[in-house]
Design a protein around this motif. Structure first.
Motif, PDB file in Angstrom:
ATOM      1  N   ARG A   4       0.780  -1.216   0.000  1.00 10.70           N
ATOM      2  CA  ARG A   4       0.000   0.000   0.000  1.00 10.70           C
ATOM      3  C   ARG A   4       0.817   1.273   0.000  1.00 10.70           C
ATOM      4  NH1 ARG A   4      -4.711  -1.127  -2.022  1.00 10.70           N
ATOM      5  NH2 ARG A   4      -5.272  -3.192  -1.422  1.00 10.70           N
ATOM      6  N   LEU A  78       0.913  -8.450   4.119  1.00  9.34           N
ATOM      7  CA  LEU A  78      -0.199  -8.781   3.234  1.00  9.34           C
ATOM      8  C   LEU A  78      -0.039 -10.123   2.535  1.00  9.34           C
ATOM      9  CD1 LEU A  78      -1.055  -5.363   1.521  1.00  9.34           C
ATOM     10  CD2 LEU A  78      -2.440  -6.628   3.161  1.00  9.34           C
ATOM     11  N   GLY A  82      -3.277 -10.993   3.570  1.00 10.61           N
ATOM     12  CA  GLY A  82      -4.106 -10.362   2.554  1.00 10.61           C
ATOM     13  C   GLY A  82      -4.383 -11.227   1.341  1.00 10.61           C
ATOM     14  N   HIS A 139      -9.420   0.982   6.959  1.00  8.40           N
ATOM     15  CA  HIS A 139     -10.294   0.966   5.794  1.00  8.40           C
ATOM     16  C   HIS A 139     -10.950   2.339   5.624  1.00  8.40           C
ATOM     17  CE1 HIS A 139     -13.270   0.468   8.981  1.00  8.40           C
ATOM     18  NE2 HIS A 139     -14.186   0.837   8.117  1.00  8.40           N
ATOM     19  N   SER A 154     -15.957  -4.162   7.151  1.00 10.48           N
ATOM     20  CA  SER A 154     -15.011  -3.784   6.090  1.00 10.48           C
ATOM     21  C   SER A 154     -14.476  -5.062   5.455  1.00 10.48           C
ATOM     22  CB  SER A 154     -13.860  -2.961   6.661  1.00 10.48           C
ATOM     23  OG  SER A 154     -13.001  -3.764   7.442  1.00 10.48           O
ATOM     24  N   ARG A 156     -11.568  -5.392   4.522  1.00 18.33           N
ATOM     25  CA  ARG A 156     -10.254  -5.588   5.133  1.00 18.33           C
ATOM     26  C   ARG A 156     -10.356  -6.476   6.363  1.00 18.33           C
ATOM     27  NH1 ARG A 156      -7.007  -4.224   9.131  1.00 18.33           N
ATOM     28  NH2 ARG A 156      -4.810  -3.816   8.697  1.00 18.33           N
ATOM     29  N   VAL A 188      -9.953  -7.053  -4.311  1.00 18.95           N
ATOM     30  CA  VAL A 188     -10.320  -7.492  -2.962  1.00 18.95           C
ATOM     31  C   VAL A 188     -11.800  -7.852  -2.917  1.00 18.95           C
ATOM     32  CG1 VAL A 188     -10.497  -6.819  -0.538  1.00 18.95           C
ATOM     33  CG2 VAL A 188      -8.482  -6.176  -1.854  1.00 18.95           C
ATOM     34  N   SER A 360     -15.645  -2.534   0.453  1.00 19.93           N
ATOM     35  CA  SER A 360     -14.331  -2.719  -0.158  1.00 19.93           C
ATOM     36  C   SER A 360     -14.018  -1.517  -1.040  1.00 19.93           C
ATOM     37  CB  SER A 360     -14.304  -4.010  -0.979  1.00 19.93           C
ATOM     38  OG  SER A 360     -13.030  -4.252  -1.506  1.00 19.93           O
ATOM     39  N   TYR A 363      -8.329   1.409   1.200  1.00 17.19           N
ATOM     40  CA  TYR A 363      -7.638   1.453   2.489  1.00 17.19           C
ATOM     41  C   TYR A 363      -7.029   2.826   2.698  1.00 17.19           C
ATOM     42  CZ  TYR A 363      -7.775  -3.647   1.961  1.00 17.19           C
ATOM     43  OH  TYR A 363      -8.174  -4.944   1.781  1.00 17.19           O
TER      44      TYR A 363
END
Length: 435
Positions: A4, A78, A82, A139, A154, A156, A188, A360, A363
Protein backbone atom coordinates in the motif's frame (compact mmCIF):
# COMPACT_ATOMS: atom_id res chain seq x y z
CA UNK A 1 -3.00 -7.29 -2.85
CA UNK A 2 -0.40 -4.93 -3.66
CA UNK A 3 1.90 -3.05 -1.06
CA UNK A 4 0.00 0.00 0.00
CA UNK A 5 2.79 2.61 0.73
CA UNK A 6 6.43 3.12 1.34
CA UNK A 7 7.85 6.18 3.01
CA UNK A 8 11.58 6.91 2.94
CA UNK A 9 13.14 8.78 5.82
CA UNK A 10 16.83 9.46 5.23
CA UNK A 11 18.78 10.41 8.36
CA UNK A 12 22.24 11.54 9.27
CA UNK A 13 25.21 9.27 9.78
CA UNK A 14 25.97 10.89 13.12
CA UNK A 15 24.86 8.34 15.65
CA UNK A 16 26.04 4.83 16.30
CA UNK A 17 24.18 1.88 14.89
CA UNK A 18 22.25 0.85 18.01
CA UNK A 19 20.39 2.89 20.64
CA UNK A 20 22.55 3.71 23.69
CA UNK A 21 21.66 2.05 26.99
CA UNK A 22 18.95 3.84 28.93
CA UNK A 23 20.31 6.87 30.76
CA UNK A 24 23.59 6.99 28.85
CA UNK A 25 24.81 9.57 26.36
CA UNK A 26 27.01 8.61 23.40
CA UNK A 27 30.42 10.20 23.40
CA UNK A 28 31.50 12.68 20.75
CA UNK A 29 33.69 9.94 19.22
CA UNK A 30 30.75 7.52 19.16
CA UNK A 31 28.50 10.07 17.50
CA UNK A 32 30.94 10.76 14.72
CA UNK A 33 32.44 7.31 14.25
CA UNK A 34 29.90 6.01 11.75
CA UNK A 35 32.19 6.75 8.83
CA UNK A 36 33.97 3.56 9.90
CA UNK A 37 30.72 1.62 10.20
CA UNK A 38 28.51 0.10 7.51
CA UNK A 39 25.17 1.81 6.85
CA UNK A 40 22.51 0.84 9.40
CA UNK A 41 18.96 1.02 8.06
CA UNK A 42 15.69 0.45 9.88
CA UNK A 43 12.62 -0.74 7.96
CA UNK A 44 9.26 -0.44 9.73
CA UNK A 45 6.90 -3.09 8.40
CA UNK A 46 7.63 -6.60 7.13
CA UNK A 47 5.15 -6.80 4.29
CA UNK A 48 6.13 -6.88 0.61
CA UNK A 49 7.23 -3.23 0.58
CA UNK A 50 9.43 -3.75 3.62
CA UNK A 51 11.07 -6.91 2.36
CA UNK A 52 11.58 -5.61 -1.17
CA UNK A 53 13.24 -2.54 0.35
CA UNK A 54 15.49 -4.74 2.46
CA UNK A 55 16.38 -6.89 -0.57
CA UNK A 56 17.30 -3.85 -2.62
CA UNK A 57 19.45 -2.36 0.13
CA UNK A 58 21.31 -5.60 0.80
CA UNK A 59 21.93 -6.19 -2.89
CA UNK A 60 23.13 -2.71 -3.83
CA UNK A 61 24.93 -1.79 -0.60
CA UNK A 62 27.21 -4.74 0.21
CA UNK A 63 28.06 -3.47 3.71
CA UNK A 64 24.57 -2.35 4.72
CA UNK A 65 22.73 -3.90 7.65
CA UNK A 66 18.92 -3.83 7.77
CA UNK A 67 16.72 -4.24 10.85
CA UNK A 68 13.04 -4.95 10.11
CA UNK A 69 10.51 -4.02 12.80
CA UNK A 70 7.05 -5.59 12.72
CA UNK A 71 4.10 -5.11 15.08
CA UNK A 72 2.83 -8.66 14.50
CA UNK A 73 4.65 -11.60 16.00
CA UNK A 74 5.03 -13.04 12.50
CA UNK A 75 6.40 -11.54 9.26
CA UNK A 76 5.21 -11.05 5.67
CA UNK A 77 2.26 -8.67 6.12
CA UNK A 78 -0.20 -8.78 3.23
CA UNK A 79 1.36 -11.90 1.76
CA UNK A 80 0.25 -13.79 4.86
CA UNK A 81 -2.84 -11.81 5.84
CA UNK A 82 -4.11 -10.36 2.55
CA UNK A 83 -3.59 -12.87 -0.25
CA UNK A 84 -6.60 -15.16 -0.65
CA UNK A 85 -6.03 -18.71 0.64
CA UNK A 86 -6.92 -20.19 -2.75
CA UNK A 87 -4.04 -18.25 -4.36
CA UNK A 88 -1.06 -20.12 -2.89
CA UNK A 89 1.14 -19.37 -5.90
CA UNK A 90 1.12 -15.66 -4.97
CA UNK A 91 2.54 -16.56 -1.57
CA UNK A 92 5.63 -18.21 -3.06
CA UNK A 93 7.41 -14.89 -2.66
CA UNK A 94 7.68 -15.80 1.03
CA UNK A 95 10.54 -18.12 0.03
CA UNK A 96 12.53 -15.16 -1.29
CA UNK A 97 11.68 -13.05 1.75
CA UNK A 98 12.83 -15.88 4.01
CA UNK A 99 16.24 -15.91 2.36
CA UNK A 100 16.49 -12.17 2.93
CA UNK A 101 15.55 -12.52 6.60
CA UNK A 102 18.19 -15.26 7.05
CA UNK A 103 20.94 -13.00 5.74
CA UNK A 104 23.63 -12.20 8.24
CA UNK A 105 23.06 -8.54 7.42
CA UNK A 106 19.32 -8.60 8.12
CA UNK A 107 17.46 -8.97 11.42
CA UNK A 108 13.72 -9.34 12.02
CA UNK A 109 12.18 -7.91 15.20
CA UNK A 110 8.55 -8.97 15.57
CA UNK A 111 6.09 -7.92 18.27
CA UNK A 112 7.48 -4.36 18.27
CA UNK A 113 4.97 -1.57 17.74
CA UNK A 114 6.71 1.54 16.46
CA UNK A 115 5.04 4.57 17.99
CA UNK A 116 4.27 2.65 21.19
CA UNK A 117 7.20 0.40 22.12
CA UNK A 118 9.78 2.58 20.42
CA UNK A 119 9.39 6.12 19.12
CA UNK A 120 10.39 7.19 15.64
CA UNK A 121 12.85 9.80 17.01
CA UNK A 122 14.62 6.97 18.86
CA UNK A 123 14.97 5.09 15.58
CA UNK A 124 16.20 8.25 13.87
CA UNK A 125 18.90 8.57 16.50
CA UNK A 126 19.98 4.96 16.14
CA UNK A 127 20.04 4.48 12.36
CA UNK A 128 21.39 6.22 9.30
CA UNK A 129 17.98 5.89 7.64
CA UNK A 130 14.46 4.90 8.66
CA UNK A 131 12.06 3.54 6.04
CA UNK A 132 8.37 3.62 6.94
CA UNK A 133 6.67 0.82 5.01
CA UNK A 134 3.94 -0.06 7.45
CA UNK A 135 1.25 0.16 4.81
CA UNK A 136 -2.40 1.17 4.92
CA UNK A 137 -3.79 -0.37 8.08
CA UNK A 138 -7.28 1.11 8.08
CA UNK A 139 -10.29 0.97 5.79
CA UNK A 140 -12.11 3.85 4.15
CA UNK A 141 -15.36 4.46 5.99
CA UNK A 142 -18.56 4.63 3.95
CA UNK A 143 -19.80 7.57 6.03
CA UNK A 144 -23.46 6.67 5.50
CA UNK A 145 -26.29 6.06 8.00
CA UNK A 146 -26.48 2.50 9.29
CA UNK A 147 -22.81 1.74 8.73
CA UNK A 148 -22.47 0.78 12.40
CA UNK A 149 -25.18 -1.91 12.26
CA UNK A 150 -24.31 -5.56 12.95
CA UNK A 151 -23.86 -7.33 9.63
CA UNK A 152 -21.75 -4.52 8.15
CA UNK A 153 -18.00 -5.17 7.92
CA UNK A 154 -15.01 -3.78 6.09
CA UNK A 155 -13.61 -6.15 3.49
CA UNK A 156 -10.25 -5.59 5.13
CA UNK A 157 -11.52 -7.03 8.43
CA UNK A 158 -13.29 -9.90 6.64
CA UNK A 159 -10.12 -10.81 4.74
CA UNK A 160 -8.15 -10.59 7.99
CA UNK A 161 -10.68 -12.91 9.63
CA UNK A 162 -10.40 -15.75 7.12
CA UNK A 163 -6.63 -15.24 6.78
CA UNK A 164 -5.91 -15.40 10.51
CA UNK A 165 -5.00 -11.79 11.29
CA UNK A 166 -5.00 -11.79 15.12
CA UNK A 167 -6.86 -8.48 15.44
CA UNK A 168 -9.76 -9.88 13.39
CA UNK A 169 -10.03 -13.34 14.93
CA UNK A 170 -13.19 -12.40 16.90
CA UNK A 171 -15.04 -10.95 13.90
CA UNK A 172 -17.65 -13.75 13.79
CA UNK A 173 -19.62 -12.72 10.68
CA UNK A 174 -23.19 -14.04 10.54
CA UNK A 175 -23.55 -15.86 7.21
CA UNK A 176 -27.10 -17.08 7.85
CA UNK A 177 -28.53 -14.65 5.28
CA UNK A 178 -29.36 -15.41 1.66
CA UNK A 179 -27.78 -12.35 0.04
CA UNK A 180 -24.54 -10.45 0.57
CA UNK A 181 -23.59 -7.11 -0.96
CA UNK A 182 -19.97 -6.07 -1.55
CA UNK A 183 -19.42 -2.36 -2.14
CA UNK A 184 -16.49 -1.84 -4.50
CA UNK A 185 -15.31 -3.53 -7.67
CA UNK A 186 -11.62 -4.19 -7.13
CA UNK A 187 -9.66 -7.42 -6.70
CA UNK A 188 -10.32 -7.49 -2.96
CA UNK A 189 -14.06 -7.37 -3.63
CA UNK A 190 -13.75 -10.34 -5.99
CA UNK A 191 -11.56 -12.20 -3.47
CA UNK A 192 -14.25 -11.80 -0.82
CA UNK A 193 -17.03 -12.82 -3.21
CA UNK A 194 -15.07 -15.88 -4.31
CA UNK A 195 -14.42 -17.02 -0.73
CA UNK A 196 -18.12 -16.56 0.15
CA UNK A 197 -19.23 -18.66 -2.83
CA UNK A 198 -16.50 -21.29 -3.15
CA UNK A 199 -17.65 -24.75 -2.03
CA UNK A 200 -15.91 -25.35 1.33
CA UNK A 201 -14.37 -28.61 0.14
CA UNK A 202 -12.28 -26.58 -2.32
CA UNK A 203 -10.84 -24.55 0.58
CA UNK A 204 -10.03 -27.43 2.93
CA UNK A 205 -6.48 -27.88 1.66
CA UNK A 206 -5.62 -24.17 1.72
CA UNK A 207 -4.23 -22.18 4.65
CA UNK A 208 -7.62 -20.65 5.49
CA UNK A 209 -8.21 -20.76 9.24
CA UNK A 210 -10.22 -23.67 10.57
CA UNK A 211 -12.52 -21.25 12.40
CA UNK A 212 -13.36 -19.43 9.17
CA UNK A 213 -13.81 -22.69 7.28
CA UNK A 214 -16.27 -23.87 9.94
CA UNK A 215 -18.38 -20.73 9.52
CA UNK A 216 -18.26 -21.01 5.71
CA UNK A 217 -19.43 -24.62 5.90
CA UNK A 218 -22.58 -23.39 7.65
CA UNK A 219 -23.06 -20.40 5.32
CA UNK A 220 -26.46 -19.88 3.74
CA UNK A 221 -25.29 -17.13 1.38
CA UNK A 222 -26.50 -17.97 -2.12
CA UNK A 223 -26.23 -14.63 -3.92
CA UNK A 224 -23.46 -12.03 -3.88
CA UNK A 225 -23.84 -8.63 -5.52
CA UNK A 226 -20.65 -6.69 -6.28
CA UNK A 227 -21.61 -3.03 -6.53
CA UNK A 228 -19.74 -0.15 -8.18
CA UNK A 229 -20.60 3.52 -8.56
CA UNK A 230 -19.26 3.62 -12.15
CA UNK A 231 -19.54 1.36 -15.19
CA UNK A 232 -17.88 -1.63 -16.86
CA UNK A 233 -15.05 0.50 -18.29
CA UNK A 234 -14.02 1.63 -14.80
CA UNK A 235 -13.91 -1.62 -12.83
CA UNK A 236 -10.70 -1.99 -10.80
CA UNK A 237 -10.35 -5.78 -10.81
CA UNK A 238 -8.12 -7.62 -13.26
CA UNK A 239 -8.94 -10.22 -15.88
CA UNK A 240 -7.42 -13.10 -13.91
CA UNK A 241 -9.77 -12.53 -10.96
CA UNK A 242 -12.75 -12.09 -13.29
CA UNK A 243 -12.02 -15.39 -15.05
CA UNK A 244 -11.88 -17.13 -11.68
CA UNK A 245 -15.30 -15.77 -10.78
CA UNK A 246 -16.81 -16.79 -14.13
CA UNK A 247 -15.42 -20.32 -13.79
CA UNK A 248 -16.17 -20.71 -10.07
CA UNK A 249 -17.67 -24.18 -9.44
CA UNK A 250 -21.33 -24.23 -8.47
CA UNK A 251 -22.00 -20.61 -9.45
CA UNK A 252 -23.32 -18.62 -12.37
CA UNK A 253 -22.86 -14.93 -13.19
CA UNK A 254 -25.63 -12.34 -13.53
CA UNK A 255 -24.77 -9.36 -15.74
CA UNK A 256 -27.34 -6.97 -17.23
CA UNK A 257 -26.79 -6.60 -21.00
CA UNK A 258 -28.23 -3.07 -20.78
CA UNK A 259 -25.13 -1.98 -18.85
CA UNK A 260 -23.03 -2.81 -21.91
CA UNK A 261 -24.97 -1.01 -24.65
CA UNK A 262 -22.64 0.80 -27.04
CA UNK A 263 -19.56 -0.55 -25.31
CA UNK A 264 -18.31 -2.56 -28.29
CA UNK A 265 -17.36 0.58 -30.21
CA UNK A 266 -15.92 2.42 -27.22
CA UNK A 267 -13.45 -0.28 -26.21
CA UNK A 268 -11.52 -0.02 -29.49
CA UNK A 269 -9.69 3.00 -28.15
CA UNK A 270 -8.78 1.74 -24.67
CA UNK A 271 -5.42 0.17 -23.67
CA UNK A 272 -5.08 -3.55 -24.36
CA UNK A 273 -5.42 -4.86 -20.76
CA UNK A 274 -8.60 -2.83 -20.26
CA UNK A 275 -9.87 -3.91 -23.68
CA UNK A 276 -9.40 -7.63 -22.95
CA UNK A 277 -11.09 -7.28 -19.56
CA UNK A 278 -14.06 -5.41 -20.99
CA UNK A 279 -14.42 -7.86 -23.87
CA UNK A 280 -14.66 -10.71 -21.36
CA UNK A 281 -17.32 -8.83 -19.41
CA UNK A 282 -19.19 -8.10 -22.64
CA UNK A 283 -19.14 -11.73 -23.78
CA UNK A 284 -20.29 -12.95 -20.38
CA UNK A 285 -23.17 -10.45 -20.36
CA UNK A 286 -24.40 -10.76 -23.92
CA UNK A 287 -23.40 -14.08 -25.49
CA UNK A 288 -25.28 -17.31 -25.01
CA UNK A 289 -22.98 -19.89 -23.38
CA UNK A 290 -22.14 -23.15 -25.12
CA UNK A 291 -23.98 -26.35 -24.23
CA UNK A 292 -21.45 -27.50 -21.63
CA UNK A 293 -21.24 -24.12 -19.92
CA UNK A 294 -25.02 -23.71 -20.07
CA UNK A 295 -25.47 -27.07 -18.35
CA UNK A 296 -22.96 -26.11 -15.67
CA UNK A 297 -24.72 -22.83 -15.00
CA UNK A 298 -28.13 -24.48 -14.94
CA UNK A 299 -27.01 -26.78 -12.14
CA UNK A 300 -25.42 -23.94 -10.13
CA UNK A 301 -26.87 -23.36 -6.68
CA UNK A 302 -25.22 -19.97 -6.15
CA UNK A 303 -25.08 -16.75 -8.14
CA UNK A 304 -23.02 -13.59 -8.27
CA UNK A 305 -23.54 -10.40 -10.16
CA UNK A 306 -22.05 -7.00 -10.93
CA UNK A 307 -24.26 -3.98 -10.28
CA UNK A 308 -23.03 -0.87 -12.03
CA UNK A 309 -23.92 2.80 -11.62
CA UNK A 310 -24.88 2.44 -7.97
CA UNK A 311 -23.51 4.27 -4.92
CA UNK A 312 -24.35 3.42 -1.28
CA UNK A 313 -26.68 5.89 0.48
CA UNK A 314 -27.81 4.06 3.60
CA UNK A 315 -27.65 0.65 5.26
CA UNK A 316 -31.24 -0.31 5.98
CA UNK A 317 -32.00 -1.83 9.40
CA UNK A 318 -34.14 -4.86 10.14
CA UNK A 319 -37.63 -4.15 11.58
CA UNK A 320 -36.30 -4.44 15.11
CA UNK A 321 -33.34 -2.19 14.25
CA UNK A 322 -30.83 -4.74 15.48
CA UNK A 323 -28.99 -5.61 12.27
CA UNK A 324 -28.56 -4.81 8.58
CA UNK A 325 -31.39 -5.94 6.32
CA UNK A 326 -30.61 -4.13 3.08
CA UNK A 327 -28.88 -1.24 1.45
CA UNK A 328 -30.19 1.83 -0.33
CA UNK A 329 -28.26 2.60 -3.49
CA UNK A 330 -28.24 5.89 -5.35
CA UNK A 331 -28.47 5.47 -9.12
CA UNK A 332 -25.58 7.28 -10.81
CA UNK A 333 -24.51 8.39 -14.25
CA UNK A 334 -21.06 9.17 -15.59
CA UNK A 335 -19.60 12.58 -16.36
CA UNK A 336 -16.50 12.37 -18.50
CA UNK A 337 -15.02 9.37 -20.29
CA UNK A 338 -12.74 6.44 -19.57
CA UNK A 339 -11.10 5.84 -16.22
CA UNK A 340 -11.36 9.55 -15.35
CA UNK A 341 -15.17 9.51 -15.55
CA UNK A 342 -16.95 10.64 -12.38
CA UNK A 343 -20.14 9.12 -11.00
CA UNK A 344 -22.84 11.66 -10.15
CA UNK A 345 -26.25 10.89 -8.62
CA UNK A 346 -29.29 11.03 -10.86
CA UNK A 347 -31.70 11.54 -7.98
CA UNK A 348 -33.12 8.02 -8.23
CA UNK A 349 -32.42 5.22 -5.76
CA UNK A 350 -33.19 1.55 -5.20
CA UNK A 351 -33.25 -0.73 -2.18
CA UNK A 352 -31.41 -4.03 -2.30
CA UNK A 353 -32.30 -6.56 0.44
CA UNK A 354 -29.32 -8.29 2.04
CA UNK A 355 -28.16 -9.50 5.43
CA UNK A 356 -24.43 -8.90 4.96
CA UNK A 357 -22.70 -5.74 3.72
CA UNK A 358 -18.96 -5.72 3.06
CA UNK A 359 -17.26 -2.44 2.26
CA UNK A 360 -14.33 -2.72 -0.16
CA UNK A 361 -13.85 0.92 -1.17
CA UNK A 362 -10.17 1.25 -0.31
CA UNK A 363 -7.64 1.45 2.49
CA UNK A 364 -5.95 4.35 4.21
CA UNK A 365 -2.86 4.76 6.35
CA UNK A 366 -2.79 5.72 10.00
CA UNK A 367 -0.35 8.13 11.64
CA UNK A 368 2.48 6.15 13.19
CA UNK A 369 4.01 8.61 15.66
CA UNK A 370 3.33 12.22 16.74
CA UNK A 371 6.76 13.20 15.46
CA UNK A 372 5.92 12.13 11.89
CA UNK A 373 3.84 14.59 9.82
CA UNK A 374 0.59 13.11 8.56
CA UNK A 375 -2.06 14.35 6.13
CA UNK A 376 -5.22 12.94 7.74
CA UNK A 377 -7.42 14.04 4.84
CA UNK A 378 -5.40 12.15 2.23
CA UNK A 379 -4.20 9.45 4.62
CA UNK A 380 -0.55 9.83 3.64
CA UNK A 381 2.75 11.00 5.07
CA UNK A 382 3.66 14.19 3.15
CA UNK A 383 6.66 13.40 1.01
CA UNK A 384 8.58 14.49 -2.03
CA UNK A 385 9.51 11.53 -4.22
CA UNK A 386 9.33 9.35 -1.13
CA UNK A 387 11.43 11.59 1.13
CA UNK A 388 9.44 12.75 4.14
CA UNK A 389 9.13 16.54 4.20
CA UNK A 390 8.60 19.09 6.97
CA UNK A 391 10.70 17.04 9.36
CA UNK A 392 13.59 18.48 11.38
CA UNK A 393 16.68 16.44 10.61
CA UNK A 394 20.34 16.61 9.65
CA UNK A 395 21.13 16.59 5.92
CA UNK A 396 24.94 16.41 5.79
CA UNK A 397 26.77 18.32 3.08
CA UNK A 398 29.92 16.70 1.75
CA UNK A 399 33.01 18.55 0.57
CA UNK A 400 32.14 17.70 -3.03
CA UNK A 401 28.73 19.30 -2.36
CA UNK A 402 30.55 22.42 -1.17
CA UNK A 403 32.56 22.48 -4.36
CA UNK A 404 29.28 22.59 -6.34
CA UNK A 405 28.13 25.54 -4.25
CA UNK A 406 31.53 27.16 -4.62
CA UNK A 407 31.31 26.91 -8.41
CA UNK A 408 27.82 28.44 -8.32
CA UNK A 409 29.01 31.38 -6.19
CA UNK A 410 31.98 32.03 -8.48
CA UNK A 411 29.72 31.88 -11.53
CA UNK A 412 27.27 34.37 -10.05
CA UNK A 413 30.11 36.72 -9.06
CA UNK A 414 31.64 36.90 -12.55
CA UNK A 415 28.85 39.02 -13.93
CA UNK A 416 29.51 41.73 -11.33
CA UNK A 417 33.28 41.52 -11.56
CA UNK A 418 33.51 39.96 -8.11
CA UNK A 419 35.40 36.85 -6.99
CA UNK A 420 32.06 35.32 -5.96
CA UNK A 421 28.49 36.14 -4.99
CA UNK A 422 27.87 34.27 -1.77
CA UNK A 423 24.77 32.13 -1.42
CA UNK A 424 22.80 33.22 1.64
CA UNK A 425 19.67 31.06 1.73
CA UNK A 426 20.26 27.54 3.14
CA UNK A 427 17.11 26.23 1.44
CA UNK A 428 18.33 27.52 -1.90
CA UNK A 429 21.68 25.82 -1.31
CA UNK A 430 19.94 22.51 -0.61
CA UNK A 431 17.83 22.89 -3.73
CA UNK A 432 20.95 23.47 -5.80
CA UNK A 433 22.29 20.20 -4.36
CA UNK A 434 19.10 18.37 -5.27
CA UNK A 435 17.98 17.95 -1.66
Amino acid sequence: MAPRCWRWWPWSAWRRARPPPAGSTPSFRQQFSTQEQPPQICVVGSGPAGFYTAQHLLKHHPRAHVDIYEKQLVPFGLVRFGVAPDHPEVKNVINTFTQTARSGRCAFHGNVVVGRDVAVPELQAAYHAVVLSYGAEDHQALEIPGEELPGVFSARAFVGWYNGLPENRELAPDLSCDTAVILGQGNVALDVARILLTPPEYLEKTDITEAALGVLRQSRVKTVWIVGRRGPLQVAFTIKELREMIQLPGTRPILDPMDFLGLQDRIKEVPRPRKRLTELLLRTATERPGAEEAARQASASRTWGLRFFRSPQQVLPSPDGRRAAGIRLAVTRLEGVGEAARAVPTGDSEDLPCGLVLSSVGYKSRPIDPSVPFDSKRGVIPNMEGRVIDVPGVRPVSFSDWEKLDAEEVSRGKGAGKPREKLLDPQEMLRLLGR
